[in-house]
Design a protein around this motif. Structure first.
Motif, PDB file in Angstrom:
ATOM      1  N   LEU A  85      45.632 -59.620 -16.142  1.00 34.73           N
ATOM      2  CA  LEU A  85      46.044 -60.027 -14.810  1.00 34.73           C
ATOM      3  C   LEU A  85      46.850 -61.315 -14.919  1.00 34.73           C
ATOM      4  CD1 LEU A  85      46.078 -59.862 -11.763  1.00 34.73           C
ATOM      5  CD2 LEU A  85      43.877 -61.073 -11.724  1.00 34.73           C
ATOM      6  N   ASP A  86      48.128 -61.230 -14.568  1.00 35.85           N
ATOM      7  CA  ASP A  86      48.984 -62.411 -14.521  1.00 35.85           C
ATOM      8  C   ASP A  86      49.790 -62.347 -13.234  1.00 35.85           C
ATOM      9  OD1 ASP A  86      50.902 -60.463 -14.990  1.00 35.85           O
ATOM     10  OD2 ASP A  86      51.205 -61.006 -17.090  1.00 35.85           O
ATOM     11  N   ASN A  87      50.665 -63.319 -13.034  1.00 36.08           N
ATOM     12  CA  ASN A  87      51.420 -63.380 -11.788  1.00 36.08           C
ATOM     13  C   ASN A  87      52.341 -62.182 -11.615  1.00 36.08           C
ATOM     14  OD1 ASN A  87      53.949 -64.936 -10.102  1.00 36.08           O
ATOM     15  ND2 ASN A  87      51.855 -65.198  -9.388  1.00 36.08           N
ATOM     16  N   ILE A  88      52.869 -61.649 -12.734  1.00 43.72           N
ATOM     17  CA  ILE A  88      53.746 -60.472 -12.664  1.00 43.72           C
ATOM     18  C   ILE A  88      52.968 -59.267 -12.144  1.00 43.72           C
ATOM     19  CG2 ILE A  88      55.127 -58.852 -14.016  1.00 43.72           C
ATOM     20  CD1 ILE A  88      55.801 -61.188 -15.886  1.00 43.72           C
ATOM     21  N   PHE A  89      51.772 -59.041 -12.710  1.00 46.53           N
ATOM     22  CA  PHE A  89      50.931 -57.928 -12.261  1.00 46.53           C
ATOM     23  C   PHE A  89      50.523 -58.140 -10.806  1.00 46.53           C
ATOM     24  CE2 PHE A  89      47.059 -55.599 -11.535  1.00 46.53           C
ATOM     25  CZ  PHE A  89      47.207 -54.424 -12.252  1.00 46.53           C
ATOM     26  N   GLN A 105      39.978 -44.547  -4.930  1.00 47.23           N
ATOM     27  CA  GLN A 105      40.878 -44.738  -6.067  1.00 47.23           C
ATOM     28  C   GLN A 105      40.376 -45.959  -6.836  1.00 47.23           C
ATOM     29  OE1 GLN A 105      45.154 -45.311  -5.295  1.00 47.23           O
ATOM     30  NE2 GLN A 105      45.162 -46.793  -6.982  1.00 47.23           N
ATOM     31  N   ILE A 106      39.973 -45.746  -8.064  1.00 50.63           N
ATOM     32  CA  ILE A 106      39.402 -46.818  -8.873  1.00 50.63           C
ATOM     33  C   ILE A 106      40.312 -47.065 -10.076  1.00 50.63           C
ATOM     34  CG2 ILE A 106      37.367 -47.681 -10.062  1.00 50.63           C
ATOM     35  CD1 ILE A 106      36.867 -46.998  -7.133  1.00 50.63           C
ATOM     36  N   ASP A 107      40.825 -48.279 -10.191  1.00 52.66           N
ATOM     37  CA  ASP A 107      41.621 -48.699 -11.334  1.00 52.66           C
ATOM     38  C   ASP A 107      40.829 -49.703 -12.151  1.00 52.66           C
ATOM     39  OD1 ASP A 107      43.605 -47.178 -10.194  1.00 52.66           O
ATOM     40  OD2 ASP A 107      44.798 -48.885  -9.498  1.00 52.66           O
ATOM     41  N   MET A 108      41.026 -49.681 -13.459  1.00 56.06           N
ATOM     42  CA  MET A 108      40.385 -50.653 -14.336  1.00 56.06           C
ATOM     43  C   MET A 108      41.433 -51.307 -15.223  1.00 56.06           C
ATOM     44  SD  MET A 108      37.510 -50.343 -17.305  1.00 56.06           S
ATOM     45  CE  MET A 108      38.714 -50.554 -18.614  1.00 56.06           C
ATOM     46  N   LEU A 109      41.440 -52.627 -15.244  1.00 51.60           N
ATOM     47  CA  LEU A 109      42.386 -53.404 -16.045  1.00 51.60           C
ATOM     48  C   LEU A 109      41.631 -54.119 -17.140  1.00 51.60           C
ATOM     49  CD1 LEU A 109      45.333 -54.607 -16.317  1.00 51.60           C
ATOM     50  CD2 LEU A 109      44.530 -56.476 -14.844  1.00 51.60           C
ATOM     51  N   ASP A 110      42.050 -53.925 -18.384  1.00 51.45           N
ATOM     52  CA  ASP A 110      41.394 -54.599 -19.502  1.00 51.45           C
ATOM     53  C   ASP A 110      42.441 -54.901 -20.583  1.00 51.45           C
ATOM     54  OD1 ASP A 110      38.406 -55.122 -20.539  1.00 51.45           O
ATOM     55  OD2 ASP A 110      39.648 -54.561 -22.261  1.00 51.45           O
ATOM     56  N   PRO A 111      42.331 -56.055 -21.253  1.00 49.39           N
ATOM     57  CA  PRO A 111      43.347 -56.409 -22.249  1.00 49.39           C
ATOM     58  C   PRO A 111      43.283 -55.597 -23.531  1.00 49.39           C
ATOM     59  CG  PRO A 111      41.622 -58.074 -22.194  1.00 49.39           C
ATOM     60  CD  PRO A 111      41.375 -57.155 -21.039  1.00 49.39           C
ATOM     61  N   VAL A 165      41.791 -66.498 -10.227  1.00 47.14           N
ATOM     62  CA  VAL A 165      41.268 -66.216  -8.891  1.00 47.14           C
ATOM     63  C   VAL A 165      42.408 -66.069  -7.889  1.00 47.14           C
ATOM     64  CG1 VAL A 165      39.913 -67.183  -6.983  1.00 47.14           C
ATOM     65  CG2 VAL A 165      39.030 -67.291  -9.324  1.00 47.14           C
ATOM     66  N   ALA A 166      43.421 -66.933  -7.979  1.00 44.92           N
ATOM     67  CA  ALA A 166      44.565 -66.853  -7.064  1.00 44.92           C
ATOM     68  C   ALA A 166      45.310 -65.529  -7.223  1.00 44.92           C
ATOM     69  CB  ALA A 166      45.504 -68.037  -7.309  1.00 44.92           C
ATOM     70  N   ASP A 167      45.493 -65.075  -8.466  1.00 46.79           N
ATOM     71  CA  ASP A 167      46.177 -63.801  -8.700  1.00 46.79           C
ATOM     72  C   ASP A 167      45.343 -62.633  -8.179  1.00 46.79           C
ATOM     73  OD1 ASP A 167      48.397 -64.961  -9.863  1.00 46.79           O
ATOM     74  OD2 ASP A 167      47.676 -64.731 -11.917  1.00 46.79           O
ATOM     75  N   ALA A 168      44.028 -62.687  -8.394  1.00 48.14           N
ATOM     76  CA  ALA A 168      43.153 -61.632  -7.881  1.00 48.14           C
ATOM     77  C   ALA A 168      43.177 -61.597  -6.359  1.00 48.14           C
ATOM     78  CB  ALA A 168      41.724 -61.857  -8.380  1.00 48.14           C
ATOM     79  N   TRP A 169      43.235 -62.753  -5.737  1.00 47.32           N
ATOM     80  CA  TRP A 169      43.299 -62.870  -4.276  1.00 47.32           C
ATOM     81  C   TRP A 169      44.571 -62.220  -3.739  1.00 47.32           C
ATOM     82  CZ3 TRP A 169      39.884 -63.730  -0.720  1.00 47.32           C
ATOM     83  CH2 TRP A 169      40.215 -64.282   0.520  1.00 47.32           C
ATOM     84  N   GLN A 170      45.657 -62.375  -4.483  1.00 48.35           N
ATOM     85  CA  GLN A 170      46.943 -61.808  -4.071  1.00 48.35           C
ATOM     86  C   GLN A 170      46.912 -60.276  -4.062  1.00 48.35           C
ATOM     87  OE1 GLN A 170      51.682 -62.353  -5.330  1.00 48.35           O
ATOM     88  NE2 GLN A 170      50.114 -63.510  -6.395  1.00 48.35           N
ATOM     89  N   LEU A 171      46.052 -59.685  -4.889  1.00 48.35           N
ATOM     90  CA  LEU A 171      45.977 -58.233  -4.995  1.00 48.35           C
ATOM     91  C   LEU A 171      45.335 -57.573  -3.780  1.00 48.35           C
ATOM     92  CD1 LEU A 171      44.698 -58.028  -8.682  1.00 48.35           C
ATOM     93  CD2 LEU A 171      46.989 -57.420  -7.904  1.00 48.35           C
ATOM     94  N   LEU A 172      44.583 -58.347  -2.990  1.00 54.16           N
ATOM     95  CA  LEU A 172      43.787 -57.784  -1.912  1.00 54.16           C
ATOM     96  C   LEU A 172      44.603 -57.479  -0.666  1.00 54.16           C
ATOM     97  CD1 LEU A 172      40.638 -60.077  -2.100  1.00 54.16           C
ATOM     98  CD2 LEU A 172      40.706 -57.624  -2.607  1.00 54.16           C
ATOM     99  N   LYS A 173      44.248 -56.379  -0.016  1.00 52.84           N
ATOM    100  CA  LYS A 173      44.745 -56.101   1.323  1.00 52.84           C
ATOM    101  C   LYS A 173      44.074 -57.073   2.304  1.00 52.84           C
ATOM    102  CE  LYS A 173      44.805 -51.065   0.512  1.00 52.84           C
ATOM    103  NZ  LYS A 173      44.180 -49.786   0.949  1.00 52.84           N
ATOM    104  N   PRO A 174      44.670 -57.323   3.452  1.00 49.02           N
ATOM    105  CA  PRO A 174      43.950 -58.054   4.491  1.00 49.02           C
ATOM    106  C   PRO A 174      42.642 -57.347   4.824  1.00 49.02           C
ATOM    107  CG  PRO A 174      46.272 -57.873   5.051  1.00 49.02           C
ATOM    108  CD  PRO A 174      46.062 -56.998   3.851  1.00 49.02           C
ATOM    109  N   GLY A 175      41.565 -58.099   4.877  1.00 50.78           N
ATOM    110  CA  GLY A 175      40.254 -57.519   5.109  1.00 50.78           C
ATOM    111  C   GLY A 175      39.545 -57.099   3.839  1.00 50.78           C
ATOM    112  N   GLY A 176      40.243 -57.152   2.676  1.00 51.14           N
ATOM    113  CA  GLY A 176      39.638 -56.776   1.405  1.00 51.14           C
ATOM    114  C   GLY A 176      38.716 -57.859   0.865  1.00 51.14           C
ATOM    115  N   TRP A 177      37.926 -57.473  -0.126  1.00 45.87           N
ATOM    116  CA  TRP A 177      36.914 -58.379  -0.692  1.00 45.87           C
ATOM    117  C   TRP A 177      37.190 -58.667  -2.165  1.00 45.87           C
ATOM    118  CZ3 TRP A 177      32.935 -60.813   1.783  1.00 45.87           C
ATOM    119  CH2 TRP A 177      32.616 -60.386   3.078  1.00 45.87           C
TER     120      TRP A 177
END
Length: 324
Positions: free
Chosen positions: A166-170, A131-137, A197-209
């Motif tokens: 990508l913001d804290n809400i997303f 499943q590939i999602d793409m986020l762009d403004p 970077v912190a928001d992107a980190w929050q999106l990851l599952k444990p073990g994700g990259w």
């Protein structure tokens, strides 16, 4: 070297210090010529003297067209190179083992700031069942990308496109959703890179990259060609990451050190030599090295630059710890 006090509005994007050393006076796209490139006097981070963040630059693709105008590269050639670079990124993601594959696995990936969507489309084709999602403004850039993909590939795209930032809400809404989150040449554009970077980190599952690519402020060509430096320092880039500053950004955004940080060379050796010899861009046919005819030469040169971290780009990968 001259300093600027906090009264002039400067604040380091990494440490919030208010004094800097002047570094480079020309900023491409700054019509008023008020901006310059500076190094933070406290941590050494390199950035614009005052960050200018305007989403219109991306909605209208002004960076793309200003680059085309500066270098004289036809739009068709620019798109071809972008397509080739997207494939190389897919290959690198697989070589770095950032996305699990297998019959019992449905990997998920979010490409942030994905632009025309070439990487997302090619990754979807390459990794079965992903499943590939793409986020762009930019909605218009997403639509342009869909049309370009139809021109370059008969297979319809099956990427899920999301128009937005990508913001804290997303990040909270999609917390622990993805196995892989990518940021290809995005972090240098934003006024709050640590928060991104912190928001992107929050999106990851444990073990994700989390995988990030940025232009390299340690690129040796910046010192070897004044024209290349004048081209490279631009109003769209708020930050210019040296390897140690990219590592610092990761630690500030994730509280962890990078698992891997390495140099990556996008453009070929002929492009490099032309900047040095002619002190000008290669123009209509920028060398992106699409083949293998001179791989013996490219390989040695690329390896030397990668080992010295003087390539035109840097890549950093960091894995989120498993629970428990």
């Amino acid at each position: 070297m001259p300093y600027l006090s906090k009264n002039a509005g400067f604040s380091c994007l990494l440490c919030q210090h208010h004094e800097f050393h002047s570094y480079f006076k020309n900023v491409r796209g700054d019509g008023l010529r008020n901006l310059k490139i500076v190094n933070c006097a406290a941590c050494g981070h390199r950035q614009l003297s005052e960050p200018v963040y305007d989403l219109a630059l991306y909605e209208k693709d002004l960076q793309v067209y200003s680059s085309i105008e500066e270098c004289g590269t036809p739009l068709k050639k620019f798109i071809e190179n972008s397509w080739l670079e997207a494939q190389r990124r897919v290959d690198r993601v697989l070589a770095d083992r950032l996305l699990l594959q297998g019959q019992q696995v449905t990997p998920t990936c979010l490409d942030i700031g994905g632009g025309y969507g070439f990487f997302s489309h090619l990754l979807k084709q390459t990794v079965a069942g992903a499943q590939i999602d793409m986020l762009d403004p930019s909605e218009s850039r997403i639509e342009t990308g869909k049309k370009l993909i139809e021109e370059y590939d008969e297979a319809p795209t099956q990427v899920r496109y999301i128009a937005g930032l990508l913001d804290n809400i997303f990040a909270q809404k999609h917390q622990s959703t993805y196995d892989l989150v990518t940021l290809w040449h995005v972090v240098e554009h934003v006024p709050e890179p640590i928060r991104l970077v912190a928001d992107a980190w929050q999106l990851l599952k444990p073990g994700g990259w989390l995988s990030i690519e940025v232009p390299n402020a340690n690129d040796e060509l910046l010192e070897l060609s004044s024209a290349f430096a004048n081209y490279s320092y631009m109003i769209e880039h708020l930050s210019y990451f040296l390897p140690n500053m990219l590592s610092k950004l990761i630690e500030l955004g994730t509280d962890r050190k990078p698992d891997k940080l390495y140099g990556y060379q996008r453009y070929g050796i002929f492009n490099y030599m032309h900047w040095i010899h002619a002190n000008a861009p290669l123009g209509t046919e920028p060398d992106f090295f699409p083949g293998e005819d001179r791989w013996w030469l490219e390989k040695s040169w690329r390896e030397q630059r990668a080992n010295a971290l003087t390539t035109d780009a840097l890549v950093v990968n960091i894995q989120k710890p498993e629970r428990g």
